[in-house]
Design an enzyme around this catalytic site. Structure first.
Site, PDB file in Angstrom:
ATOM      1  N   HIS A  77     -29.280 -35.851-116.156  1.00  0.00           N
ATOM      2  CA  HIS A  77     -30.273 -35.863-117.229  1.00  0.00           C
ATOM      3  C   HIS A  77     -31.447 -34.988-116.823  1.00  0.00           C
ATOM      4  CE1 HIS A  77     -32.475 -37.322-120.706  1.00  0.00           C
ATOM      5  NE2 HIS A  77     -33.513 -37.568-119.924  1.00  0.00           N
ATOM      6  N   SER A  78     -31.876 -34.103-117.737  1.00  0.00           N
ATOM      7  CA  SER A  78     -33.021 -33.223-117.519  1.00  0.00           C
ATOM      8  C   SER A  78     -32.767 -32.347-116.287  1.00  0.00           C
ATOM      9  CB  SER A  78     -34.292 -34.076-117.388  1.00  0.00           C
ATOM     10  OG  SER A  78     -35.446 -33.291-117.535  1.00  0.00           O
ATOM     11  N   LEU A  79     -33.618 -32.418-115.274  1.00  0.00           N
ATOM     12  CA  LEU A  79     -33.356 -31.695-114.023  1.00  0.00           C
ATOM     13  C   LEU A  79     -31.932 -31.949-113.553  1.00  0.00           C
ATOM     14  CD1 LEU A  79     -33.904 -30.490-111.126  1.00  0.00           C
ATOM     15  CD2 LEU A  79     -34.877 -32.715-110.548  1.00  0.00           C
TER      16      LEU A  79
END
Length: 247
Positions: A77-79
């Site tokens: 998720h995200s990074l």
């Protein structure tokens, strides 16, 4: 004996592998959830923080290769989504099979990040980092006001933002595995930036949009886990059948 499929889970900026610990109890027995701890946090608190995405992906892939058993999938998720993608390439470079699926959640595609990450290429002050946390709407004011807690969290967050801000995609063959993208309808990543993940694979591609902002994976955890399970159970079924025939 249940034949298991391993799901390597990469955390978002500022987080440790513990954000995925609940998933172990909520996904079926055949899916082995393996949260990946990054240097500088959790059990690896004493290790130096990393600000080079490609180097970190190589390090993590090298560490996990000895215990890696096919089939496996990657979720981030995200990074963590960028890192999961880089780890897929790093595993391939180490001679490992590709994952059976890559789940990229809550962030722009690697090739569409010039606008998305333009403010993260230089280190942020503590005040700027706290303001950024407020925009994500996933941290309470009580936590943001806790100076002792922030003194531990902000260095990790600063390094993680640099991981994203200094990331540059590389020219290389596309992955062959399916890529499944999850996005929040009120999150920063645009529909175009999410669909851009389709350029990372020559295999199948899908997008699941959910209500909520950046932390929709917690707001709608049950639906996120259902998406993961539905995409992976076919791979698990085929692998189980192949294992049975090989006995």
């Amino acid at each position: 004996m249940v034949t298991k499929l391993t799901l390597l889970c990469l955390p978002y900026s500022g987080a440790s592998a513990m954000v995925y610990s609940r998933w172990r109890r909520k996904l079926p027995q055949w899916l082995h959830v393996q949260p990946v701890e990054l240097p500088g946090r959790g059990a690896r608190f004493d290790e130096p923080l990393q600000t080079d995405m490609h180097a970190l992906a190589r390090q993590l892939a090298t560490e996990h290769k000895p215990a890696l058993e096919a089939p496996y999938a990657l979720f981030g998720h995200s990074l963590g989504a960028l890192l999961a993608c880089e780890m897929a390439h790093a595993f391939r470079a180490l001679g490992c099979p590709e994952p059976v699926a890559l789940f990229a959640s809550g962030t722009a595609a690697p090739t569409l990040r010039s606008d998305y990450d333009r403010d993260f290429a230089e280190p942020k002050t503590d005040e700027q980092l706290i303001d950024q946390l407020r925009t994500f709407q996933g941290t309470s004011e009580a936590v943001l006001a806790d100076k002792e807690l922030m003194s531990l969290t902000l260095p990790v967050l600063r390094a993680d933002f640099l991981l994203c801000g200094r990331f540059r995609p590389r020219e290389r063959p596309r992955l062959k595995c399916p890529v499944h993208v999850l996005g929040g309808k009120e999150d920063k990543a645009t529909t175009e930036q999410l669909i851009g993940w389709s350029q990372e694979t020559g295999g199948s591609f899908s997008v699941d949009m959910m209500t909520g902002g950046h932390f929709f994976i917690h707001e709608h955890e049950a639906r996120v886990l259902r998406v993961i399970k539905e995409h992976l159970e076919g791979h698990h079924r085929r692998y189980t059948q192949m294992s049975a025939l090989a006995r």
